[in-house]
Design a protein around this motif. Structure first.
Motif, mmCIF file in Angstrom:
data_model
loop_
_atom_site.group_PDB
_atom_site.id
_atom_site.type_symbol
_atom_site.label_atom_id
_atom_site.label_comp_id
_atom_site.label_asym_id
_atom_site.label_seq_id
_atom_site.Cartn_x
_atom_site.Cartn_y
_atom_site.Cartn_z
ATOM 1 N N ALA A 101 0.841 -1.205 0.000
ATOM 2 C CA ALA A 101 0.000 0.000 0.000
ATOM 3 C C ALA A 101 0.870 1.246 0.000
ATOM 4 N N SER A 102 1.921 1.227 0.804
ATOM 5 C CA SER A 102 2.830 2.367 0.881
ATOM 6 C C SER A 102 3.550 2.569 -0.456
ATOM 7 N N ARG A 103 4.012 1.488 -1.041
ATOM 8 C CA ARG A 103 4.707 1.550 -2.338
ATOM 9 C C ARG A 103 3.806 2.159 -3.406
ATOM 10 N N ASP A 104 2.509 1.844 -3.328
ATOM 11 C CA ASP A 104 1.567 2.361 -4.323
ATOM 12 C C ASP A 104 1.078 3.772 -4.006
ATOM 13 N N GLY A 105 1.636 4.374 -2.968
ATOM 14 C CA GLY A 105 1.282 5.761 -2.658
ATOM 15 C C GLY A 105 -0.085 5.921 -2.012
ATOM 16 N N ALA A 106 -0.587 4.875 -1.373
ATOM 17 C CA ALA A 106 -1.891 4.972 -0.700
ATOM 18 C C ALA A 106 -1.815 5.989 0.438
ATOM 19 N N ARG A 107 -2.951 6.610 0.758
ATOM 20 C CA ARG A 107 -2.952 7.540 1.888
ATOM 21 C C ARG A 107 -2.846 6.733 3.187
ATOM 22 N N ASN A 108 -2.468 7.455 4.252
ATOM 23 C CA ASN A 108 -2.135 6.763 5.503
ATOM 24 C C ASN A 108 -3.266 5.895 6.045
ATOM 25 N N GLU A 109 -4.520 6.366 5.906
ATOM 26 C CA GLU A 109 -5.649 5.580 6.428
ATOM 27 C C GLU A 109 -5.714 4.207 5.753
ATOM 28 N N LEU A 110 -5.399 4.189 4.459
ATOM 29 C CA LEU A 110 -5.493 2.924 3.725
ATOM 30 C C LEU A 110 -4.280 2.025 4.002
ATOM 31 N N PHE A 131 -10.311 3.856 15.268
ATOM 32 C CA PHE A 131 -9.986 4.431 13.965
ATOM 33 C C PHE A 131 -11.238 4.937 13.249
ATOM 34 N N PRO A 132 -11.046 5.927 12.336
ATOM 35 C CA PRO A 132 -12.189 6.424 11.562
ATOM 36 C C PRO A 132 -12.643 5.403 10.517
ATOM 37 N N LYS A 133 -13.801 5.698 9.948
ATOM 38 C CA LYS A 133 -14.389 4.821 8.945
ATOM 39 C C LYS A 133 -13.485 4.629 7.720
ATOM 40 N N SER A 134 -12.656 5.651 7.435
ATOM 41 C CA SER A 134 -11.754 5.541 6.284
ATOM 42 C C SER A 134 -10.762 4.392 6.464
ATOM 43 N N VAL A 135 -10.553 3.955 7.710
ATOM 44 C CA VAL A 135 -9.712 2.782 7.984
ATOM 45 C C VAL A 135 -10.583 1.520 8.059
ATOM 46 N N THR A 136 -11.695 1.610 8.780
ATOM 47 C CA THR A 136 -12.447 0.380 9.072
ATOM 48 C C THR A 136 -13.371 -0.077 7.941
ATOM 49 N N ALA A 137 -13.895 0.873 7.136
ATOM 50 C CA ALA A 137 -14.832 0.455 6.077
ATOM 51 C C ALA A 137 -14.154 -0.442 5.027
ATOM 52 N N PRO A 138 -12.961 -0.069 4.521
ATOM 53 C CA PRO A 138 -12.320 -0.989 3.558
ATOM 54 C C PRO A 138 -12.025 -2.360 4.165
ATOM 55 N N ILE A 139 -11.707 -2.381 5.478
ATOM 56 C CA ILE A 139 -11.464 -3.671 6.145
ATOM 57 C C ILE A 139 -12.749 -4.491 6.156
ATOM 58 N N ALA A 140 -13.852 -3.850 6.529
ATOM 59 C CA ALA A 140 -15.141 -4.558 6.584
ATOM 60 C C ALA A 140 -15.540 -5.094 5.217
ATOM 61 N N GLU A 193 -15.916 -8.747 0.486
ATOM 62 C CA GLU A 193 -16.861 -8.395 -0.587
ATOM 63 C C GLU A 193 -16.098 -7.970 -1.839
ATOM 64 N N ALA A 194 -14.974 -7.273 -1.655
ATOM 65 C CA ALA A 194 -14.166 -6.852 -2.812
ATOM 66 C C ALA A 194 -13.641 -8.068 -3.574
ATOM 67 N N LYS A 195 -13.301 -9.107 -2.837
ATOM 68 C CA LYS A 195 -12.858 -10.349 -3.505
ATOM 69 C C LYS A 195 -14.014 -10.947 -4.305
ATOM 70 N N ILE A 231 -11.325 -2.392 -2.924
ATOM 71 C CA ILE A 231 -10.728 -3.116 -4.059
ATOM 72 C C ILE A 231 -9.200 -2.964 -4.034
ATOM 73 N N ASN A 232 -8.713 -1.760 -3.748
ATOM 74 C CA ASN A 232 -7.259 -1.576 -3.632
ATOM 75 C C ASN A 232 -6.693 -2.443 -2.515
ATOM 76 N N LEU A 233 -7.371 -2.429 -1.367
ATOM 77 C CA LEU A 233 -6.925 -3.257 -0.241
ATOM 78 C C LEU A 233 -6.886 -4.733 -0.638
#
Ligand code: FE2
Length: 182
Positions: A38-47, A88-97, A101-103, A150-152
């Motif tokens: 994620a870091s290599r791809d320049g994702a923001r810190n929350e992601l 953590f804010p939703k910007s962290v937890t929503a992609p985890i949740a 589904e993304a798969k 999807i990125n995650l």
């Protein structure tokens, strides 16, 4: 985030991170590789935080001696995101949740996606409900965090390299503190 909360997260990985994630690598190695990708791809810190912590639900299962959900779906994405919501804010937890589904979304939409998954991930796809239907895909895409999920998921799918050198868990603690709720 309080020191106690950070410590509870760090201690989960310290206690159970050496357990296997997939056939070959550990939970900790997988988490660290996902964060590094994620870091290599320049994702923001929350992601990046989401990538690091996305499978903490599996650690709770291991703690309870259930093991990864290859045979029954224990909804690790939900237990993990619900635990993290306190810190953590939703910007962290929503992609985890939404990372399972993304798969299911990618399995339905991307030719060759399922075939490229690890054996363990192919098995869990079945118990997780298999590829989404067209209407489930449309519903998923309508959710705010679908692109982040999807990125995650892509980092999740690729963070399974044996013996890859990546930054250690402690190196991400400042970032976790930065993105945590005040
Ligand atoms: Fe994962």
């Amino acid at each position: 985030m309080s020191t106690a909360s950070i410590e509870s997260i760090v201690s989960m990985y310290a206690s159970w991170g050496s357990e296997k994630y997939d056939e070959e690598i550990t939970q900790l190695a997988h988490a660290l590789q996902c964060a590094a990708l994620a870091s290599r791809d320049g994702a923001r810190n929350e992601l990046i935080a989401a990538a690091l912590l996305h499978d903490i639900g599996h650690l709770f299962e291991i703690e309870r001696k259930n093991g990864p959900d290859h045979h029954i779906d224990l909804r690790h994405e939900r237990t993990g995101s619900e635990f993290l919501q306190a810190f953590f804010p939703k910007s962290v937890t929503a992609p985890i949740a939404m990372h399972v589904e993304a798969k299911r979304y990618l399995a339905a939409n991307e030719p060759g996606y399922v075939e490229a998954l690890s054996h363990g991930s192919q098995q869990s796809l079945e118990v997780q409900g298999g590829p989404f239907t067209a209407s489930e895909c449309a519903e998923f895409l309508g959710l705010e965090a679908s692109a982040d999920a999807i990125n995650l998921r892509r980092w999740d799918d690729h963070g399974k390299v044996i013996d890859l050198m990546v930054p250690e868990f402690d190196s991400w603690i400042p970032l976790l503190r930065e993105v945590a709720n005040g």
